[in-house]
Write an enzyme that holds these catalytic residues in place. Sequence first.
Site, PDB file in Angstrom:
ATOM      1  CG  HIS A  54     -36.916  42.980  35.236  1.00 20.64           C
ATOM      2  ND1 HIS A  54     -37.958  42.105  35.029  1.00 20.64           N
ATOM      3  CD2 HIS A  54     -35.843  42.227  35.572  1.00 20.64           C
ATOM      4  CE1 HIS A  54     -37.518  40.869  35.223  1.00 20.64           C
ATOM      5  NE2 HIS A  54     -36.243  40.908  35.546  1.00 20.64           N
TER       6      HIS A  54
ATOM      7  CG  ASP B 238     -37.015  34.996  26.659  1.00 18.68           C
ATOM      8  OD1 ASP B 238     -35.836  34.673  26.896  1.00 18.68           O
ATOM      9  OD2 ASP B 238     -37.855  35.205  27.551  1.00 18.68           O
TER      10      ASP B 238
ATOM     11  NE  ARG C 209     -30.679  30.556  28.885  1.00 19.83           N
ATOM     12  CZ  ARG C 209     -31.202  31.601  29.533  1.00 19.83           C
ATOM     13  NH1 ARG C 209     -32.245  32.240  29.046  1.00 19.83           N
ATOM     14  NH2 ARG C 209     -30.680  31.999  30.678  1.00 19.83           N
TER      15      ARG C 209
ATOM     16  CB  SER D  22     -33.821  35.990  28.786  1.00 23.57           C
ATOM     17  OG  SER D  22     -35.081  35.589  29.295  1.00 23.57           O
TER      18      SER D  22
ATOM     19  CE  LYS E 198     -38.943  37.756  30.392  1.00 23.32           C
ATOM     20  NZ  LYS E 198     -37.959  36.754  29.963  1.00 23.32           N
TER      21      LYS E 198
END
Length: 433
Positions: A82, A161, A168, A183, A187
């Site tokens: 990621h 999320d 948010r 968050s 995922k």
Amino acid sequence: MRMVDIIAKKRDGGELSQEEIEFFITGYTNGEIPDYQASALAMAIYFQDMNDDERASLTMAMVESGDQIDLSAIDGIKVDKHSTGGVGDTTTLVLAPLVAALGVPVAKMSGRGLGHTGGTIDKLEAVEGFHVEITEDEFTRLVNEHKVAVIGQSGNLTPADKKLYALRDVTGTVNSIPLIASSIMSKKIAAGADAIVLDVKTGAGAFMKTDEDAERLARAMVKIGNNVGRRTMAIISDMSQPLGFAIGNALEVQEAIETLRGEGPEDLTELVLTLGSQMVVLGGKADNLDAARVKLQQVIANGAALEKFRDFLVNQGGDGSVVDDVSKLPQAAYTIEVPAQAGGVVSRIVADEIGVASMLLGAGRATKEDTIDLAVGLMLRKKVGDKVEAGESLVTIYANREDVADVKQKIYDNIEISAHADAPTLIHTIITE
């Protein structure tokens, strides 16, 4: 259990139990807890933080709020990567075939991007015929047989999320380390990875603008991953200027091919070798990072990584001959040079604003409904620390409109030339535990 008591407990600096966190996430996801109470808790977390146990519990509660991908039918240790995003971030296109060439299974779920350029899927679709609309059975078969495949993201991963992030975004609580970390990690975990490598960006083009904030986020995510049974490593890398030279979908595919051939930009190549080394170690194909790097360099040198990219494209309907002839990628109608207005050394390239210049051409999406022009974008000819003569090209614009005065002005406004400048350090920190 009452939501108001949970809010007050966190407001006063208390530690929330796993049961309290699960009560909140379950209730908020199914609509029993209203937005105003969820936003109050998010603000309490923003100011009071969360400890490691709370962060892990929040992450897993969000994982369990929706679908979880079962990759158990795929042999080997599935390692996911990621990146927290940036401009010209072509790493996935290079990393997936590179580590797959060493036998590390890459079962990648990707999305389409909002912002400067498209997401990984958009970029890959610059190759004629390539598609990600494959069944889960076909996805599993391809990864088992060829070690790499990409599929579109499931619609119901981590619904908690998605709902909490939207809240948010409008309540001033986006910049909270526990909320950002949970968050991202929720995922990745829901997508079925056994191990996770994180590329946390720092600098002008990054979400985290300072090294200190980037390191706090990276360490938080590594701890969450390891606490919930996923081996996790991270690096902090520079995004004060765009990565590589290419910004745009077809242009980035071309740059990925050049990098797999061993002819890519220095910074992109170094970042890919650093991240890839972590993936190879986590995937059990090397004992340490140095040995992993040597193996990665070998599959670039002997052509195995490039051939793996060709196979990957062909397996998902793409024209594999682009590997040999990049002119088969979408081509822009106009090529326009942006000459330096003075001589000296490039001292600053504002990454996110150069990304906006690319988006003005149509390389990215401002809204989900926008259509991407896969052919257009920018090719940097100079990076920070490079000498430049007056009149020499700073950037090449690839456009499908002749008048690009707005793009040129955006580039001139965000590339500075001075008497002296040093190239930025690419890899700031490596976190292995």
